[in-house]
Write an enzyme that holds these catalytic residues in place. Sequence first.
Site, PDB file in Angstrom:
ATOM      1  CD  GLU A   8      -2.996  -1.162  -0.106  1.00 52.94           C
ATOM      2  OE1 GLU A   8      -3.355  -0.085  -0.488  1.00 52.94           O
ATOM      3  OE2 GLU A   8      -3.509  -2.287  -0.226  1.00 52.94           O
TER       4      GLU A   8
ATOM      5  N   PRO B 112       7.849  -9.559  -5.926  1.00 53.25           N
ATOM      6  CG  PRO B 112       8.392 -10.165  -4.015  1.00 53.25           C
ATOM      7  CD  PRO B 112       9.249  -9.394  -4.540  1.00 53.25           C
TER       8      PRO B 112
ATOM      9  CG  ASP C   4      15.695  50.596   6.342  1.00 50.63           C
ATOM     10  OD1 ASP C   4      15.387  50.188   6.879  1.00 50.63           O
ATOM     11  OD2 ASP C   4      14.343  51.794   5.958  1.00 50.63           O
TER      12      ASP C   4
ATOM     13  CB  ILE D 299       5.768  56.619  12.616  1.00 47.45           C
ATOM     14  CG1 ILE D 299       4.036  56.403  12.262  1.00 47.45           C
ATOM     15  CG2 ILE D 299       5.683  57.515  13.706  1.00 47.45           C
ATOM     16  CD1 ILE D 299       3.481  55.893  13.060  1.00 47.45           C
TER      17      ILE D 299
ATOM     18  CE  LYS E 201      18.652  57.146   4.882  1.00 44.88           C
ATOM     19  NZ  LYS E 201      18.156  58.566   5.041  1.00 44.88           N
TER      20      LYS E 201
ATOM     21  CG  MET F 115      16.067  56.584  15.050  1.00 46.53           C
ATOM     22  SD  MET F 115      15.759  57.479  13.823  1.00 46.53           S
ATOM     23  CE  MET F 115      13.932  58.443  14.566  1.00 46.53           C
TER      24      MET F 115
END
Length: 471
Positions: free
Chosen positions: A22, A43, A249, A307, A271, A384
């Site tokens: 199967e 077989p 970036d 933003i 950057k 940042m």
Amino acid sequence: MRYFPIFLDTENLQCLVVGAGEVAARKIELLLKTPANITVVAPDTCNSVAEFASQNKITLRQRPFEESDLHDKQLVFVATNDTELNQHIHALASARKILVNVVDNTPLCGFITPSIVDRSPLVIAMSSGGVAPVLLRYLRQKLESWIPQNTRRLGIFSEKFRDTVKQKLRTVTQRRYFWEDVLDGPIAEQVLQGNDQTAEKMLLDKLAQPDNKDNEGEVYLVGAGPGDPELLTFRALRLMQKADVVVYDRLVSKEILELVRRDAEKIYVGKAKSKHTLPQEEINNLLANEALKGNRVVRLKGGDPFIFGRGGEEIETLIKQGIRFQVVPGITAASGAASYAGIPLTHRDHAQSVVFATGHLRDNSIELDWPALVQKGQTLVFYMGLTGLPIICQKLVEQGMPKDTPIAMVESATTQDQKVVTGTLEDIQPKAIEAQIKPPALIIVGSVVELRNKLNWFHPEKEIQNTQLLK
């Protein structure tokens, strides 16, 4: 990627299947979907394999395997319950440089059969490399339900008119734009509904009077979110897949870049702290110049383009040159970092307003309205601000903010590398140094930071390690 995905041309392909139980029957049934020539050696046979043989769909050799069975074969499946025999056939086939698959034995597989979503001529194949079959089955079920059976009609329709379109439209870009418009519009709807004659007329009419604007370039300013690719919007993903050129970036994760169209040109304009790979004006001009060449340009930005993403400046350049553009908002870093750090930016008992500010240093100072930032019931978020952290803490205290005001720093927010350090305005600097906080990092100031211990839900095991580090 250990297993290289590839589709074999099965026209006249000579395949051997050793075993006729199967398990082998399932492989044979899959091969029978192709025009490959299939030889089965075993077989004893199960009813399914015997039925295939009686219908002349396969060549059945009802006997034990012999080495000569490998002669002229290009693909071999081994599916017996004899481990030694399986290893022996694998060794013989490998020595002959024949692709061999020993079913349910990944180490003995020169190739593996993927999980398939069949919408011929469209075929989607997926693999987990044999390590997560249940997950693979789950994903296949999702795709099966998402991709209608009649999607195959679109493949047949596209094949029928491929040469016609190629003769009419000279460039690859023109043809791609044309087909994208066809497959995303009313012509495709007619095909899916079985109205082939109507669809053919519509396509030929469109081809006879092409819309020249389709050949114009366009720029998409796409917010890539804070890092986790699952936070992308559907529109962002769709446009990323259409792009000829992608400008990105350092805040765009490699996982998100993997979702971009494979043959798109990728241009890095990242950057780093105190170092710009390209000045902003040159980035603006780059976007415009690529669009003027007729390209579809995606400008991928970490967070949201509007933003602290300088999207407005880029758009001004595009408008001056009459270039079409779209803006796709993204989850901004403040929202993503706060959510994944378990810090609500507003809370009935702590903060009724939130202010986003830049902590970017200019001439060793940060030009902000510091008195306006020190308000009761207000959360502050600095973008940042890693380098300017000492100045931020100093200025807030000078304006009357208590030294024990809670503060958090979130590095690589929403990703597997997320790191969160908490403290006060008085002690956050040595803690950040000890934890080796690096960009990109966001700073959150306010009593809402106190809620983190209760609401933290993302990567608790990493946060425990960080807490122990800071003790």
